[in-house]
Write an enzyme that holds these catalytic residues in place. Structure first.
Site, mmCIF file in Angstrom:
data_model
loop_
_atom_site.group_PDB
_atom_site.id
_atom_site.type_symbol
_atom_site.label_atom_id
_atom_site.label_comp_id
_atom_site.label_asym_id
_atom_site.label_seq_id
_atom_site.Cartn_x
_atom_site.Cartn_y
_atom_site.Cartn_z
ATOM 1 N N HIS A 103 0.814 -1.209 0.000
ATOM 2 C CA HIS A 103 0.000 0.000 0.000
ATOM 3 C C HIS A 103 0.853 1.267 0.000
ATOM 4 O O HIS A 103 0.337 2.360 -0.147
ATOM 5 C CB HIS A 103 -0.952 0.009 1.200
ATOM 6 C CG HIS A 103 -0.268 -0.213 2.525
ATOM 7 N ND1 HIS A 103 -0.094 -1.464 3.060
ATOM 8 C CD2 HIS A 103 0.286 0.650 3.391
ATOM 9 C CE1 HIS A 103 0.530 -1.359 4.229
ATOM 10 N NE2 HIS A 103 0.777 -0.091 4.436
ATOM 11 N N HIS A 129 7.287 7.218 4.649
ATOM 12 C CA HIS A 129 6.614 6.575 3.522
ATOM 13 C C HIS A 129 5.840 7.631 2.730
ATOM 14 O O HIS A 129 5.549 8.706 3.238
ATOM 15 C CB HIS A 129 5.684 5.448 3.992
ATOM 16 C CG HIS A 129 4.609 5.900 4.918
ATOM 17 N ND1 HIS A 129 4.736 5.926 6.292
ATOM 18 C CD2 HIS A 129 3.354 6.352 4.670
ATOM 19 C CE1 HIS A 129 3.631 6.369 6.846
ATOM 20 N NE2 HIS A 129 2.768 6.645 5.883
ATOM 21 N N HIS A 131 2.681 8.872 -0.074
ATOM 22 C CA HIS A 131 1.330 8.696 -0.612
ATOM 23 C C HIS A 131 1.210 9.544 -1.877
ATOM 24 O O HIS A 131 1.780 10.628 -1.975
ATOM 25 C CB HIS A 131 0.263 9.155 0.391
ATOM 26 C CG HIS A 131 0.217 8.339 1.644
ATOM 27 N ND1 HIS A 131 -0.631 7.268 1.801
ATOM 28 C CD2 HIS A 131 0.918 8.446 2.800
ATOM 29 C CE1 HIS A 131 -0.450 6.741 3.001
ATOM 30 N NE2 HIS A 131 0.484 7.434 3.626
ATOM 31 N N HIS A 148 5.276 11.057 4.803
ATOM 32 C CA HIS A 148 5.028 11.034 6.246
ATOM 33 C C HIS A 148 6.284 10.527 6.948
ATOM 34 O O HIS A 148 6.715 9.399 6.702
ATOM 35 C CB HIS A 148 3.855 10.110 6.592
ATOM 36 C CG HIS A 148 2.539 10.614 6.098
ATOM 37 N ND1 HIS A 148 1.419 9.809 5.998
ATOM 38 C CD2 HIS A 148 2.163 11.845 5.672
ATOM 39 C CE1 HIS A 148 0.416 10.531 5.536
ATOM 40 N NE2 HIS A 148 0.834 11.760 5.332
ATOM 41 N N THR A 220 -3.211 7.218 9.175
ATOM 42 C CA THR A 220 -4.103 7.273 8.017
ATOM 43 C C THR A 220 -4.296 5.911 7.367
ATOM 44 O O THR A 220 -4.900 5.818 6.296
ATOM 45 C CB THR A 220 -3.569 8.263 6.955
ATOM 46 O OG1 THR A 220 -2.298 7.810 6.467
ATOM 47 C CG2 THR A 220 -3.434 9.658 7.547
#
Length: 274
Positions: A103, A129, A131, A148, A220
């Site tokens: 993910h 990581h 997004h 993040h 999140t």
């Protein structure tokens, strides 16, 4: 005989002590879900963001929580303050690994990579990581990417706190750190795995501006744990379109995006230091 009785008792105490030490050093964020098959970001999927809180009882906060992240930082909801002070960073270069978690793509430092200081509390950096697109928005605008940087404080009374620093990216000049990581990311496209990437200096994730937003939110991804101290840098960094595309290709849960939808603010305050 007396020594024979003492030895087993001594060994038992040693084992108990080791167990306590292991538990006390376990990183709280190990609770972050690593198995990509357990949830996804696909619109309309039964395992998508709207259903995370229904998939496991341990994830109920994803549905019932009142301090969830990400949020929109709209000007009319932001209160400018000066008492937050300058964000104090003390990062150190350290060996790291790059992992495709399905993910997201994660850089994880294998030792002491330094810390940030928030209100007198030291939060130690563990991982970063990305997004794409961004999860947080500013005045309703969503950006190309978001990183993040996840930190955790030392345990007090058996508990620790989580602090995440977020930086937003727009399409523009290539990001130097992502350029350095690109060859490793390419080797992980659509593949579960982990690569040693040598020494990475967290300071190479450039903050830029001194203004930042601060609010209390959550992780999140499941289990959406609340009480996370969020710090979002107001300055927008840049990535190239090719870098953004590479990250989207590498994430292999078949979703074109890995950003959770915006969550309700629910009367929380958003502060802007500046």
């Amino acid at each position: 005989m007396k020594h024979q009785k003492i030895l087993p008792m001594f060994l038992s105490y040693v084992l108990i002590l080791i167990a306590i030490l292991l538990l006390s050093t376990t990183w709280t964020l190990a609770q972050e879900v690593e198995d990509e098959t357990e949830f996804d970001y696909i619109n309309g999927s039964k395992k998508g963001p709207l259903h995370w809180g229904e998939l496991k009882k341990e994830w109920a906060t994803c549905k019932n929580g009142i301090m969830q992240s990400p949020i929109d930082m709209a000007d009319h909801k932001v209160r400018i303050v000066t008492k937050l002070g300058k964000l104090k960073k003390n990062y150190k270069p350290h060996n790291a690994t790059l992992k495709n978690r399905g993910h997201d793509i994660q850089v994880k430092w294998e030792g002491d990579a330094g810390s940030i200081n928030i209100n007198g509390t030291e939060f130690f950096l563990h991982q970063a990581h990305w997004h794409s697109p961004s999860e947080h928005t500013i005045n309703g605008r969503r950006f190309a990417m978001e990183v993040h940087m996840v930190h955790e404080s030392s345990k007090r009374k058996g508990k620790s706190k989580i602090a995440v620093v977020g930086l937003l990216y727009k399409i523009g000049r290539p990001d130097p750190l992502l350029a350095k990581l690109s060859k490793y990311i390419k080797s992980l496209v659509d593949t579960e795995g982990e690569r040693s990437i040598g020494v990475i200096n967290p300071s190479n994730i450039k903050f830029g501006g001194k203004k930042y937003y601060r609010y209390i939110g959550s992780l999140t991804i499941p289990p959406c744990t609340e009480g996370v101290i969020w710090t979002i840098n107001k300055k927008i960094r840049s990535v190239s379109r090719a870098q953004m595309k590479l990250f989207r290709e590498a994430v292999h849960d078949h979703a074109k995006r890995n950003a959770r939808p915006i969550q309700l603010l629910n009367k929380r305050e958003i502060h802007l230091y500046g």
